[in-house]
Motif scaffolding. Structure first.
Motif, PDB file in Angstrom:
ATOM      1  N   ALA A  49       0.817  -1.220   0.000  1.00 16.46           N
ATOM      2  CA  ALA A  49       0.000   0.000   0.000  1.00 16.46           C
ATOM      3  C   ALA A  49       0.846   1.262   0.000  1.00 16.46           C
ATOM      4  CB  ALA A  49      -0.932   0.016   1.211  1.00 16.46           C
ATOM      5  N   ILE A  95      -1.638   4.312  -0.387  1.00 18.27           N
ATOM      6  CA  ILE A  95      -2.932   4.006  -0.993  1.00 18.27           C
ATOM      7  C   ILE A  95      -3.950   3.807   0.134  1.00 18.27           C
ATOM      8  CG2 ILE A  95      -4.244   2.419  -2.448  1.00 18.27           C
ATOM      9  CD1 ILE A  95      -1.629   1.666  -3.817  1.00 18.27           C
ATOM     10  N   ALA A  98      -8.158   1.298  -2.489  1.00 17.63           N
ATOM     11  CA  ALA A  98      -7.686   0.561  -3.660  1.00 17.63           C
ATOM     12  C   ALA A  98      -8.673   0.626  -4.812  1.00 17.63           C
ATOM     13  CB  ALA A  98      -7.419  -0.893  -3.275  1.00 17.63           C
ATOM     14  N   GLY A 101      -8.515   4.106  -6.199  1.00 18.86           N
ATOM     15  CA  GLY A 101      -7.155   4.478  -6.586  1.00 18.86           C
ATOM     16  C   GLY A 101      -6.624   5.705  -5.877  1.00 18.86           C
ATOM     17  N   VAL A 103      -4.546   7.979  -3.396  1.00 13.34           N
ATOM     18  CA  VAL A 103      -3.243   7.967  -2.738  1.00 13.34           C
ATOM     19  C   VAL A 103      -3.072   9.276  -1.977  1.00 13.34           C
ATOM     20  CG1 VAL A 103      -0.739   7.891  -3.065  1.00 13.34           C
ATOM     21  CG2 VAL A 103      -2.232   6.528  -4.537  1.00 13.34           C
ATOM     22  N   LEU A 150      -4.830  -3.088  -6.864  1.00 12.48           N
ATOM     23  CA  LEU A 150      -4.147  -2.262  -5.876  1.00 12.48           C
ATOM     24  C   LEU A 150      -4.436  -2.773  -4.468  1.00 12.48           C
ATOM     25  CD1 LEU A 150      -4.976   1.289  -7.333  1.00 12.48           C
ATOM     26  CD2 LEU A 150      -2.968  -0.142  -7.790  1.00 12.48           C
ATOM     27  N   ASP A 152      -4.793  -1.396  -0.462  1.00 13.73           N
ATOM     28  CA  ASP A 152      -4.838  -0.211   0.400  1.00 13.73           C
ATOM     29  C   ASP A 152      -4.470  -0.593   1.822  1.00 13.73           C
ATOM     30  OD1 ASP A 152      -7.161  -1.459   1.340  1.00 13.73           O
ATOM     31  OD2 ASP A 152      -8.480  -0.193   0.138  1.00 13.73           O
TER      32      ASP A 152
END
Length: 451
Positions: A49, A95, A98, A101, A103, A150, A152
């Motif tokens: 992450a 992150i 996820a 997206g 950040v 992704l 997180d």
């Protein structure tokens, strides 16, 4: 020397593990029972992450024109030469969502960047765009473009932290590569450092160096409880004093950036200071910390809710308030229009009030105050003048010689400490206005015409 971790500093993923303490009973993450205690299992969950952020862009560079060359431009030739120079930088990010997206990083990591590239721990790279920034707290929210698979991080509750809790900092100091350092929470609610306008830092002795900007400060459970932001040390080196933005503060700011693309601060409408021993003794209060209200602004959110001068605010939404700076930071991140519960001590008894924050109108476009200030944005400077937060290149104000971070202390010798006082001073002034400015460690006067 206070050193903010600048955009030239690097990434955030993790790699190495560091032993924390011999008291293994306090470390909840181990390998098998017959193995040496380790944080590796937690780090394996968290590291995907934490990302590396690389940026490119252009920034203005001002250089003084030597007097010997100024005659080429005539008697009114420029004193400074402004050029745009390309820059590249590295920073860190975390992150937090996820699926979307999202950040989180520091504003100073991506400030002025025209290209932002996010690199994951597994080496994949994605372009990112800026959703919103808040330079007053140094928070920025990015969105990874077309990100897939992704990971997180779980966000913890920073208000639950105690001094002495173990924490782990994740970053890429000095561009060495993925690095993990460990330590404890050294102090809470650090403010008055002059690093950011809104300060309520977690202080830690976990090694934070140039390269950790925007990186993660996590608990031993792998919960994000801070965004690493600044250090106190000579030449940018670690001396065991690092600062992180609390996760509670970050969550409030990010929620506004997602909803509005900007932070819309709310205002409580009180002035005061820390509750001292002398004040507590004089008021016969059984308390040794809190925010003492010296004045309630008329028609403010505080006045409408029933707060009074002499009250001591000891909690906001159930979270303890230790200092007046703590109150400012918490209120400054909740957002306009939000309702909050404020607990005060009045006449020795606790009382709760529901307060709905009004919009912060302290930041204004200065052209509404005086035409010679076209191109300038202003904001109150904590009752110490009015600061120029931004100025457009080539604007009327820039041609008069005003600069970003100049602080307006007085108008025609009338002191000003707020936007409303500045507005009134301009209304009372004639066509010629003399501004008393503080620029760094010097003071100067600047004459404006055309009002």
């Amino acid at each position: 020397m206070k050193t903010k971790i600048l955009a030239v500093v690097a990434s955030v993923a993790l790699a190495s593990s560091v032993a924390i303490a011999p008291a293994t009973a306090s470390i909840p993450f181990f390998g098998k029972s017959d193995e040496t205690p380790t944080l590796a299992p937690m780090l394996e969950e968290v590291t995907p992450a934490v990302v590396n952020i690389s940026v490119k862009g252009k920034r203005e560079v001002r250089q003084r024109v030597p007097d010997m060359f100024r005659f080429f431009f005539g008697p009114n030739g420029p004193r400074e030469q402004v050029q745009e120079q390309p820059f590249q930088g590295l920073g860190s990010g975390v992150i937090i969502d996820a699926e979307a997206g999202y950040v989180v990083t520091n504003n100073h990591v991506i400030d002025g960047a025209s290209e932002i590239l996010v690199t994951l721990k597994d080496g994949r790279q994605f372009d990112a765009k800026v959703i919103g920034t808040d330079d007053r707290s140094d928070i920025a929210l990015l969105k990874i473009e077309d990100g897939e698979d992704l990971t997180d991080i779980e966000i913890g509750t920073s208000s639950d932290l105690r001094v002495g809790d173990f924490v782990v900092a994740i970053g890429n100091p000095f561009g060495l590569g993925q690095t993990v350092t460990s330590g404890i929470v050294s102090a809470l609610d650090r403010s008055g450092l002059g690093i950011e306008e809104v300060e309520n830092f977690i202080q830690t002795d976990a090694a934070i160096n140039s390269g950790n900007s925007g990186g993660a400060l996590v608990t031993l459970k792998g919960e994000l409880i801070g965004i690493n932001t600044a250090i106190l040390g000579p030449n940018g080196g670690n001396i065991g004093i690092g600062f992180a933005i609390p996760s509670d503060m970050m969550k409030n700011l990010v929620a506004q950036l997602i909803e509005f693309g900007e932070v819309r601060r709310g205002v409580l409408g009180v002035r005061g200071n820390d509750l001292t021993h002398d004040i507590a003794k004089a008021l016969k209060l059984d308390a040794n910390q809190g925010a003492f209200i010296g004045e309630v602004i008329a028609d403010s959110a505080a006045a409408k809710a029933g707060l009074k001068s002499g009250d001591v605010i000891i909690a906001v939404n159930g979270d303890t308030i230790r200092t007046f700076a703590d109150l400012i930071a918490r209120v400054g991140t909740i957002g306009a229009g939000k309702e909050m519960k404020i607990t005060v001590l009045r006449d020795g008894k606790k009382r709760d009030f529901k307060v709905t924050l009004v919009a912060d109108d302290t930041a204004v476009v200065a052209a509404t105050l005086h035409p010679a200030l076209a191109g300038v944005e202003l904001a109150a400077n904590d009752n110490d003048g009015v600061v120029i937060t931004s100025i457009e290149e080539g604007s009327v104000a820039a041609r008069y010689g005003l600069r970003k971070d100049d602080v307006i202390m007085a108008v025609n010798r009338t002191p000003v400490s707020s936007i409303s006082e500045l507005r009134q001073a301009f209304n009372d002034a004639g066509p010629v206005v003399a501004l008393n400015l503080r620029r760094g460690n010097t003071e100067l006067y600047l004459v404006l015409r055309g009002g």
